[in-house]
Design an enzyme around this catalytic site. Structure first.
Site, PDB file in Angstrom:
ATOM      1  N   HIS A  27       0.846  -1.183   0.000  1.00  0.00           N
ATOM      2  CA  HIS A  27       0.000   0.000   0.000  1.00  0.00           C
ATOM      3  C   HIS A  27       0.883   1.234   0.000  1.00  0.00           C
ATOM      4  O   HIS A  27       2.100   1.149   0.124  1.00  0.00           O
ATOM      5  CB  HIS A  27      -0.949   0.015   1.211  1.00  0.00           C
ATOM      6  CG  HIS A  27      -0.294   0.333   2.518  1.00  0.00           C
ATOM      7  ND1 HIS A  27      -0.861   1.140   3.466  1.00  0.00           N
ATOM      8  CD2 HIS A  27       0.897  -0.040   3.053  1.00  0.00           C
ATOM      9  CE1 HIS A  27      -0.071   1.249   4.523  1.00  0.00           C
ATOM     10  NE2 HIS A  27       1.007   0.533   4.294  1.00  0.00           N
ATOM     11  N   CYS A  37       5.754   6.612   4.136  1.00  0.00           N
ATOM     12  CA  CYS A  37       4.601   5.767   3.800  1.00  0.00           C
ATOM     13  C   CYS A  37       3.859   6.257   2.557  1.00  0.00           C
ATOM     14  O   CYS A  37       2.954   5.583   2.078  1.00  0.00           O
ATOM     15  CB  CYS A  37       3.644   5.679   4.979  1.00  0.00           C
ATOM     16  SG  CYS A  37       4.357   4.790   6.380  1.00  0.00           S
ATOM     17  N   HIS A  41       5.005   0.315  -0.452  1.00  0.00           N
ATOM     18  CA  HIS A  41       5.771  -0.598   0.404  1.00  0.00           C
ATOM     19  C   HIS A  41       4.812  -1.696   0.864  1.00  0.00           C
ATOM     20  O   HIS A  41       3.593  -1.576   0.700  1.00  0.00           O
ATOM     21  CB  HIS A  41       6.395   0.142   1.603  1.00  0.00           C
ATOM     22  CG  HIS A  41       5.386   0.777   2.498  1.00  0.00           C
ATOM     23  ND1 HIS A  41       4.717   1.928   2.163  1.00  0.00           N
ATOM     24  CD2 HIS A  41       4.918   0.404   3.706  1.00  0.00           C
ATOM     25  CE1 HIS A  41       3.888   2.259   3.129  1.00  0.00           C
ATOM     26  NE2 HIS A  41       3.970   1.340   4.087  1.00  0.00           N
ATOM     27  N   HIS A  43       3.667  -5.046   3.703  1.00  0.00           N
ATOM     28  CA  HIS A  43       3.638  -5.571   5.063  1.00  0.00           C
ATOM     29  C   HIS A  43       3.091  -6.991   5.038  1.00  0.00           C
ATOM     30  O   HIS A  43       2.339  -7.357   4.137  1.00  0.00           O
ATOM     31  CB  HIS A  43       2.693  -4.760   5.963  1.00  0.00           C
ATOM     32  CG  HIS A  43       3.042  -3.324   6.076  1.00  0.00           C
ATOM     33  ND1 HIS A  43       4.066  -2.870   6.870  1.00  0.00           N
ATOM     34  CD2 HIS A  43       2.487  -2.215   5.500  1.00  0.00           C
ATOM     35  CE1 HIS A  43       4.123  -1.549   6.793  1.00  0.00           C
ATOM     36  NE2 HIS A  43       3.183  -1.130   5.958  1.00  0.00           N
ATOM     37  N   HIS A  78      -1.620 -10.624  -1.198  1.00  0.00           N
ATOM     38  CA  HIS A  78      -0.810 -10.356  -2.386  1.00  0.00           C
ATOM     39  C   HIS A  78      -1.480  -9.348  -3.332  1.00  0.00           C
ATOM     40  O   HIS A  78      -1.566  -9.568  -4.540  1.00  0.00           O
ATOM     41  CB  HIS A  78      -0.437 -11.657  -3.114  1.00  0.00           C
ATOM     42  CG  HIS A  78       0.646 -12.387  -2.391  1.00  0.00           C
ATOM     43  ND1 HIS A  78       0.394 -13.172  -1.288  1.00  0.00           N
ATOM     44  CD2 HIS A  78       1.978 -12.418  -2.584  1.00  0.00           C
ATOM     45  CE1 HIS A  78       1.537 -13.663  -0.849  1.00  0.00           C
ATOM     46  NE2 HIS A  78       2.516 -13.220  -1.600  1.00  0.00           N
ATOM     47  N   GLU A 130       0.406  -4.230  11.746  1.00  0.00           N
ATOM     48  CA  GLU A 130       1.057  -3.909  10.476  1.00  0.00           C
ATOM     49  C   GLU A 130       2.545  -4.228  10.520  1.00  0.00           C
ATOM     50  O   GLU A 130       3.127  -4.637   9.517  1.00  0.00           O
ATOM     51  CB  GLU A 130       0.844  -2.422  10.168  1.00  0.00           C
ATOM     52  CG  GLU A 130       1.370  -2.003   8.826  1.00  0.00           C
ATOM     53  CD  GLU A 130       1.132  -0.540   8.543  1.00  0.00           C
ATOM     54  OE1 GLU A 130       0.158  -0.237   7.835  1.00  0.00           O
ATOM     55  OE2 GLU A 130       1.921   0.304   9.030  1.00  0.00           O
TER      56      GLU A 130
END
Length: 147
Positions: A27, A37, A41, A43, A78, A130
């Site tokens: 996201h 952010c 990137h 998680h 994914h 997260e």
């Protein structure tokens, strides 16, 4: 997934179930205030979904664990969350894919499904981790009973 103790949601129901699951997703937060952010990137998210109710279904379940996993893992694993424009927005901060918003959207997806169940279970909490050191909890406000 490692066993973990989650903050408990207070509720009046007889039964409570918790479903742990994880999904890998990328996201970005489309805001100058998001710092690094702002860039794409990823998680490995860890979620715990708490569902409560008083009545079991025809199979003896409050809700089948597999259905909860399918709703969330099947939708988000994914993916680039920002690509899901039905759930997320790049212009409305209330729909940016932050941890807070993702937790709320998980609640909304689960509760929408639960509303169709004849035994009417309720999602009372979504815990969403997260990173190893950062998580969010979403608890819907209780609606007052109509008199």
């Amino acid at each position: 997934m490692l066993q973990q103790i989650y903050p408990a949601a207070v509720h009046p129901y007889e039964y409570e179930l918790n479903k742990d699951l994880q999904f890998a997703a990328a996201h970005y937060v489309p805001s100058e205030g998001a710092g690094k952010c702002r860039y794409v990137h990823g998680h490995t998210y860890y979620a715990n979904i708490t569902i409560a109710g008083d009545t079991l279904d025809e199979s003896g379940f409050l809700v089948n664990f597999a259905l909860i996993k399918q709703l969330i893992h099947g939708r988000f694993d994914h993916t680039l969350l920002n690509d899901d424009t039905k759930l997320f927005s790049n212009s409305n901060p209330a729909q940016f894919p932050t941890t807070e918003v993702v937790a709320r959207i998980i609640y909304e997806l689960v509760q929408e499904h639960l509303n169709e169940r004849p035994n009417k279970p309720q999602c009372v909490q979504v815990f969403l981790r997260e990173t190893p050191t950062s998580y969010c909890i979403y608890r819907p406000k209780r609606k007052e009973a109509s008199t």
